[in-house]
Design an enzyme around this catalytic site. Sequence first.
Site, PDB file in Angstrom:
ATOM      1  N   ASP A  12       0.825  -1.204   0.000  1.00 52.25           N
ATOM      2  CA  ASP A  12       0.000   0.000   0.000  1.00 52.25           C
ATOM      3  C   ASP A  12       0.861   1.257   0.000  1.00 52.25           C
ATOM      4  O   ASP A  12       0.897   2.012   0.977  1.00 52.25           O
ATOM      5  CB  ASP A  12      -0.969  -0.038   1.202  1.00 52.25           C
ATOM      6  CG  ASP A  12      -2.014  -1.129   1.026  1.00 52.25           C
ATOM      7  OD1 ASP A  12      -2.416  -1.380  -0.129  1.00 52.25           O
ATOM      8  OD2 ASP A  12      -2.430  -1.733   2.030  1.00 52.25           O
ATOM      9  N   LYS A  34       0.430  -7.802  -3.067  1.00 51.29           N
ATOM     10  CA  LYS A  34      -0.834  -7.246  -3.562  1.00 51.29           C
ATOM     11  C   LYS A  34      -0.592  -5.814  -4.019  1.00 51.29           C
ATOM     12  O   LYS A  34      -0.050  -5.003  -3.270  1.00 51.29           O
ATOM     13  CB  LYS A  34      -1.897  -7.259  -2.467  1.00 51.29           C
ATOM     14  CG  LYS A  34      -3.226  -6.660  -2.933  1.00 51.29           C
ATOM     15  CD  LYS A  34      -4.327  -6.885  -1.923  1.00 51.29           C
ATOM     16  CE  LYS A  34      -4.417  -5.819  -0.865  1.00 51.29           C
ATOM     17  NZ  LYS A  34      -4.900  -4.520  -1.371  1.00 51.29           N
ATOM     18  N   ASP A  61      -5.399  -5.965  -6.999  1.00 55.87           N
ATOM     19  CA  ASP A  61      -6.652  -5.697  -6.266  1.00 55.87           C
ATOM     20  C   ASP A  61      -7.296  -4.418  -6.802  1.00 55.87           C
ATOM     21  O   ASP A  61      -7.208  -3.369  -6.178  1.00 55.87           O
ATOM     22  CB  ASP A  61      -6.277  -5.563  -4.780  1.00 55.87           C
ATOM     23  CG  ASP A  61      -7.456  -5.277  -3.875  1.00 55.87           C
ATOM     24  OD1 ASP A  61      -8.606  -5.519  -4.275  1.00 55.87           O
ATOM     25  OD2 ASP A  61      -7.220  -4.798  -2.744  1.00 55.87           O
ATOM     26  N   LEU A  62      -7.944  -4.532  -7.978  1.00 58.19           N
ATOM     27  CA  LEU A  62      -8.530  -3.331  -8.599  1.00 58.19           C
ATOM     28  C   LEU A  62     -10.049  -3.307  -8.477  1.00 58.19           C
ATOM     29  O   LEU A  62     -10.683  -2.327  -8.869  1.00 58.19           O
ATOM     30  CB  LEU A  62      -8.113  -3.242 -10.077  1.00 58.19           C
ATOM     31  CG  LEU A  62      -6.608  -3.114 -10.324  1.00 58.19           C
ATOM     32  CD1 LEU A  62      -6.318  -3.009 -11.817  1.00 58.19           C
ATOM     33  CD2 LEU A  62      -6.024  -1.918  -9.592  1.00 58.19           C
ATOM     34  N   LYS A  63     -10.638  -4.380  -8.013  1.00 51.75           N
ATOM     35  CA  LYS A  63     -12.096  -4.441  -7.761  1.00 51.75           C
ATOM     36  C   LYS A  63     -12.906  -3.867  -8.916  1.00 51.75           C
ATOM     37  O   LYS A  63     -13.627  -2.873  -8.765  1.00 51.75           O
ATOM     38  CB  LYS A  63     -12.450  -3.702  -6.469  1.00 51.75           C
ATOM     39  CG  LYS A  63     -11.685  -4.185  -5.236  1.00 51.75           C
ATOM     40  CD  LYS A  63     -12.161  -3.466  -3.983  1.00 51.75           C
ATOM     41  CE  LYS A  63     -11.444  -3.899  -2.728  1.00 51.75           C
ATOM     42  NZ  LYS A  63     -10.063  -3.417  -2.608  1.00 51.75           N
ATOM     43  N   LEU A  64     -12.813  -4.519 -10.078  1.00 53.94           N
ATOM     44  CA  LEU A  64     -13.516  -3.985 -11.256  1.00 53.94           C
ATOM     45  C   LEU A  64     -15.026  -4.053 -11.092  1.00 53.94           C
ATOM     46  O   LEU A  64     -15.564  -5.006 -10.524  1.00 53.94           O
ATOM     47  CB  LEU A  64     -13.115  -4.765 -12.517  1.00 53.94           C
ATOM     48  CG  LEU A  64     -11.644  -4.783 -12.928  1.00 53.94           C
ATOM     49  CD1 LEU A  64     -11.526  -5.280 -14.369  1.00 53.94           C
ATOM     50  CD2 LEU A  64     -10.988  -3.437 -12.811  1.00 53.94           C
ATOM     51  N   HIS A  65     -15.700  -3.039 -11.620  1.00 52.59           N
ATOM     52  CA  HIS A  65     -17.167  -2.969 -11.568  1.00 52.59           C
ATOM     53  C   HIS A  65     -17.580  -2.075 -12.729  1.00 52.59           C
ATOM     54  O   HIS A  65     -17.559  -0.849 -12.608  1.00 52.59           O
ATOM     55  CB  HIS A  65     -17.611  -2.391 -10.218  1.00 52.59           C
ATOM     56  CG  HIS A  65     -19.082  -2.448  -9.989  1.00 52.59           C
ATOM     57  ND1 HIS A  65     -19.663  -2.102  -8.793  1.00 52.59           N
ATOM     58  CD2 HIS A  65     -20.109  -2.803 -10.795  1.00 52.59           C
ATOM     59  CE1 HIS A  65     -20.969  -2.256  -8.861  1.00 52.59           C
ATOM     60  NE2 HIS A  65     -21.274  -2.672 -10.080  1.00 52.59           N
ATOM     61  N   ASP A  66     -17.963  -2.688 -13.855  1.00 54.53           N
ATOM     62  CA  ASP A  66     -18.331  -1.902 -15.038  1.00 54.53           C
ATOM     63  C   ASP A  66     -19.205  -2.786 -15.919  1.00 54.53           C
ATOM     64  O   ASP A  66     -19.560  -3.900 -15.515  1.00 54.53           O
ATOM     65  CB  ASP A  66     -17.049  -1.438 -15.766  1.00 54.53           C
ATOM     66  CG  ASP A  66     -17.249  -0.120 -16.504  1.00 54.53           C
ATOM     67  OD1 ASP A  66     -18.324   0.046 -17.136  1.00 54.53           O
ATOM     68  OD2 ASP A  66     -16.362   0.747 -16.455  1.00 54.53           O
ATOM     69  N   THR A  70     -16.620  -4.029 -21.031  1.00 52.12           N
ATOM     70  CA  THR A  70     -15.445  -3.290 -20.544  1.00 52.12           C
ATOM     71  C   THR A  70     -14.625  -4.164 -19.594  1.00 52.12           C
ATOM     72  O   THR A  70     -13.387  -4.173 -19.643  1.00 52.12           O
ATOM     73  CB  THR A  70     -15.904  -1.988 -19.846  1.00 52.12           C
ATOM     74  OG1 THR A  70     -16.626  -1.220 -20.800  1.00 52.12           O
ATOM     75  CG2 THR A  70     -14.745  -1.187 -19.316  1.00 52.12           C
ATOM     76  N   THR A 122     -15.577  -4.015   3.578  1.00 53.61           N
ATOM     77  CA  THR A 122     -15.635  -4.056   5.048  1.00 53.61           C
ATOM     78  C   THR A 122     -16.055  -2.701   5.626  1.00 53.61           C
ATOM     79  O   THR A 122     -16.476  -2.615   6.772  1.00 53.61           O
ATOM     80  CB  THR A 122     -14.269  -4.470   5.644  1.00 53.61           C
ATOM     81  OG1 THR A 122     -13.251  -3.840   4.891  1.00 53.61           O
ATOM     82  CG2 THR A 122     -14.075  -5.951   5.596  1.00 53.61           C
ATOM     83  N   ARG A 184      -3.865  -9.562  11.823  1.00 51.57           N
ATOM     84  CA  ARG A 184      -2.998  -8.837  12.751  1.00 51.57           C
ATOM     85  C   ARG A 184      -2.239  -9.823  13.626  1.00 51.57           C
ATOM     86  O   ARG A 184      -2.788 -10.858  14.024  1.00 51.57           O
ATOM     87  CB  ARG A 184      -3.849  -7.952  13.690  1.00 51.57           C
ATOM     88  CG  ARG A 184      -4.535  -6.778  13.017  1.00 51.57           C
ATOM     89  CD  ARG A 184      -3.525  -5.699  12.617  1.00 51.57           C
ATOM     90  NE  ARG A 184      -4.147  -4.575  11.940  1.00 51.57           N
ATOM     91  CZ  ARG A 184      -4.359  -4.493  10.627  1.00 51.57           C
ATOM     92  NH1 ARG A 184      -3.988  -5.479   9.818  1.00 51.57           N
ATOM     93  NH2 ARG A 184      -4.919  -3.414  10.100  1.00 51.57           N
ATOM     94  N   ARG A 214      -0.296  -3.618   7.176  1.00 43.18           N
ATOM     95  CA  ARG A 214       0.435  -2.876   8.208  1.00 43.18           C
ATOM     96  C   ARG A 214       1.162  -3.726   9.239  1.00 43.18           C
ATOM     97  O   ARG A 214       2.186  -3.288   9.759  1.00 43.18           O
ATOM     98  CB  ARG A 214      -0.528  -1.889   8.880  1.00 43.18           C
ATOM     99  CG  ARG A 214      -0.825  -0.694   7.984  1.00 43.18           C
ATOM    100  CD  ARG A 214      -2.062   0.028   8.387  1.00 43.18           C
ATOM    101  NE  ARG A 214      -3.268  -0.733   8.090  1.00 43.18           N
ATOM    102  CZ  ARG A 214      -4.505  -0.295   8.331  1.00 43.18           C
ATOM    103  NH1 ARG A 214      -4.690   0.879   8.873  1.00 43.18           N
ATOM    104  NH2 ARG A 214      -5.543  -1.039   8.011  1.00 43.18           N
TER     105      ARG A 214
END
Length: 236
Positions: A12, A34, A61-66, A70, A122, A184, A214
């Site tokens: 990240d 990732k 991790d691009l979480k496509l939604h289209d 496409t 989440t 964690r 983290r």
Amino acid sequence: MEPEERLIVALDVSSAEDVFYLLKKIGQPRCSVKVGMELFYQEGADMVRRLKDEGHFVFLDLKLHDIPHTVYRTMRGLARAGADMVNVHAAGGSEMMKAAIEGLDEGAAGKRPVCLAVTQLTSTGQDMLENELLIHQPIQKVIAQYSELAYRSGLDGVVCSAWEAAAIKEQTSSTFLAVTPGIRLANDAAGDQRRVATPERARQLGSDYIVVGRSITSAENPAEAYLRVANEWRKI
Ligand code: C5P
């Protein structure tokens, strides 16, 4: 796949320079990683190619939604770039999820990348579901329904909390993958994650892959933190 390959470090950060600095601190030349939106939108598909060239397993991790067309064309390109694992929002529907698989099949040089669904973020709670999205169902029921839709659309698994893994597998199949963030080490702060689990607990709860950010990347000694997570995860 070895357990270490199923331990995915969330990169990240927002530049290639930061990625390689972080990887150096972690000290695992070929650890699974990732790449999220933050990094991808700055560095593009070249980042994926560079990580693949260095031998990393890459979860994009691009979480496509289209619209399905496409998503089909985008997935074809991401598979060509060499991603090993990708994801879509199940809310895009079954036609979109099937199109994702078709695109991946077409773009992959060898094995098709693993394709996961995000059921509910989440950050979405019951209040938001009802008052903003007008979905008047308990969130766990929505997660179960979206997981089943993803399974029936031919996807390989879901991104979920370790605590949901068993119920989702029961509803779909024991081979349907549970890829679980929110991990964690015992003494770490949960931060903004709500339902956290230790790597050992995640294994016991049925996670197939864990995604750890983290707890490793913000540790005083990331190399040592990585080894602690890996040892717990691989049943020592
Ligand atoms: O730092 P931490 O271990 O909480 O990072 C978890 C990673 O997993 C982050 O990259 C976060 O965006 C991602 N993630 C998540 N929850 C989801 C999906 C992805 O925490 N439902």
